[in-house]
Design a protein around this motif. Structure first.
Motif: not given
Length: 440
Positions: A145-154
């Protein structure tokens, strides 16, 4: 907030899975999440510090909190699905850290099959890559149901907002094409701890929640009263003792919905109708049960009910021997049209025939390849199956529990394929009507 609401929030459970390409930092993120949320025991942290020193690292490698296999530690990758349990004052969590390598995509199916949320990691330097799309497709296919996009290594792109914004837009558009409705993007640095548990001082342009804040507040579960009532029978109880000479109960776990004494139900696949005469739960009789409780159901009519039957309230699924389904192939052995398999659906296992491989799904473009003659490991595709006995399947998009099944090799019992009744991503499927009856 009332006391009841606070208690419900504190005791609610979220099952979530992490996924992403290799070296995107999934294990480091999970380790940071456990470490900064104070969910790591002192001896565990000491063991990680010791292992890190042995590898010549000055600081503890938090990835080792989840990479438990020796092969994983030596290669610096995640191979198996690592399950971790932790809690905060607001919520309890079951986390599945799934592999990033293409050859282990099948493990993501295992980890995400029961998840209510998927965290898909992206390396800010690389953006959305093919494996990112593959994992998003699997999450959509499994109706997470839920998706999180974690943009890592910022931290490696100087915490640049335009970099994050471009990646978030590309992923959100792709997820929308898959039918994913809830996507939240969070810029993070798992190594430095930015926006994982504590807000980042380097990204004041981001006004959203940290990853943990979102995990603690995202809606979980569903209202059982809004779900169709489905009760797969696991075991028939007939004590035939002096105390219970005529007792006949049907034990199992309520897959979905609510069951009440007096409810009219249909037993499938036979189609017999009756009413619920009683429900026995742990501790004694009860008037109502809801998913996922394990109970024993007594029926008003003395009808033939066996293990594998489904007790369902209206609207009940129509039993059928012809099944069209979207699948993910899990085994190194290819699956081909004409293969004879066993199909396990809830508590029922029947013989089945793969009549046709309608198409294979290209996860990069979502194109359906109609010329596919087989499915190899990690392939997503669409099958037409014929079973020896009728099965009462819901469409997977309506019911994840009773719309899913496994295909099993009848020779050695190996799991071959995970199946979801119906179409993937809301697309239309292939057609075909071969008529082999030698197996079924």
């Amino acid at each position: 907030m009332t006391t009841t609401t606070r208690e419900a929030t504190a005791t609610s459970l979220l099952r979530f899975a992490t996924a992403g390409s290799v070296d995107d930092g999934k294990s480091t993120l999970v380790g940071r999440l456990l470490h900064d949320s104070k969910s790591v025991l002192a001896d565990q942290l000491e063991a990680v510090e010791h292992a890190s020193r042995n590898r010549g690292q000055d600081a503890p490698d938090l990835a080792l909190l989840t990479d438990g296999l020796r092969a994983e530690r030596e290669q610096g990758i995640t191979i198996d699905v690592a399950y971790r349990y932790f809690a905060t004052p607001r919520r309890r969590f079951i986390l599945a850290d799934t592999p990033g390598h293409v050859q282990y995509t099948r493990n993501m199916v295992t980890g995400a099959s029961t998840a209510e949320l998927a965290v898909v990691l992206v390396d800010a330097r690389n953006g959305v890559v093919e494996q990112t799309r593959r994992h998003a497709a699997v999450a959509a296919l499994l109706r997470v149901p839920h998706v999180v996009l974690a943009v890592n290594k910022m931290d490696l792109v100087d915490y640049a907002e335009p970099v994050f914004a471009a990646i978030a837009e590309e992923f959100t558009v792709y997820a929308a094409s898959l039918g994913v409705r809830d996507v939240v993007a969070v810029p993070i640095s798992a190594l430095a701890g930015d926006n994982v548990v504590e807000p980042s001082a380097h990204m004041d342009w981001y006004g959203g929640p940290t990853l943990l804040e979102h995990l603690e507040t995202v809606p979980v579960g569903s209202d059982p009263s809004r779900e169709p009532t489905r009760f797969p029978v696991q075991y028939v109880i007939r004590p035939q003792t002096e105390e219970h000479p005529d007792y006949r109960g049907y034990a199992g776990q309520l897959a979905s919905g609510v069951l009440r004494v007096g409810d009219p139900v249909t037993v499938l696949p036979s189609g017999h109708t009756t009413t619920v005469a009683g429900i026995d739960a742990l501790g004694g009789p009860t008037d109502v049960a809801w998913a996922p409780q394990s109970v024993t159901v007594r029926l008003a009519e003395d009808i033939d009910v066996s293990r594998g039957d489904l007790i369902a309230a209206a609207p009940a699924p129509v039993p059928t021997r012809d099944i069209e389904a979207t699948v993910c192939h899990l085994n190194e052995r290819p699956l081909r049209g004409g293969d004879k398999v066993l199909l396990k659906h809830t508590t029922r296992t029947v013989r089945a025939l793969v009549k046709e491989i309608s198409y294979r799904i290209d996860t990069e473009t979502l194109e359906r390849r109609g010329d596919a003659t087989e499915l190899t490991v990690n392939d997503l595709g669409h099958l037409v199956l014929r079973t020896a006995e009728p099965l009462a399947l819901d469409d997977y998009s309506d019911n994840r529990r009773t719309g899913s099944f496994l295909l099993i090799d009848p020779a050695d019992g190996a799991t071959l394929t995970a199946g979801m009744a119906g179409e993937a991503f809301g697309t239309a499927g292939g057609e075909g009507d071969p008529d082999e009856e030698d197996w079924v």
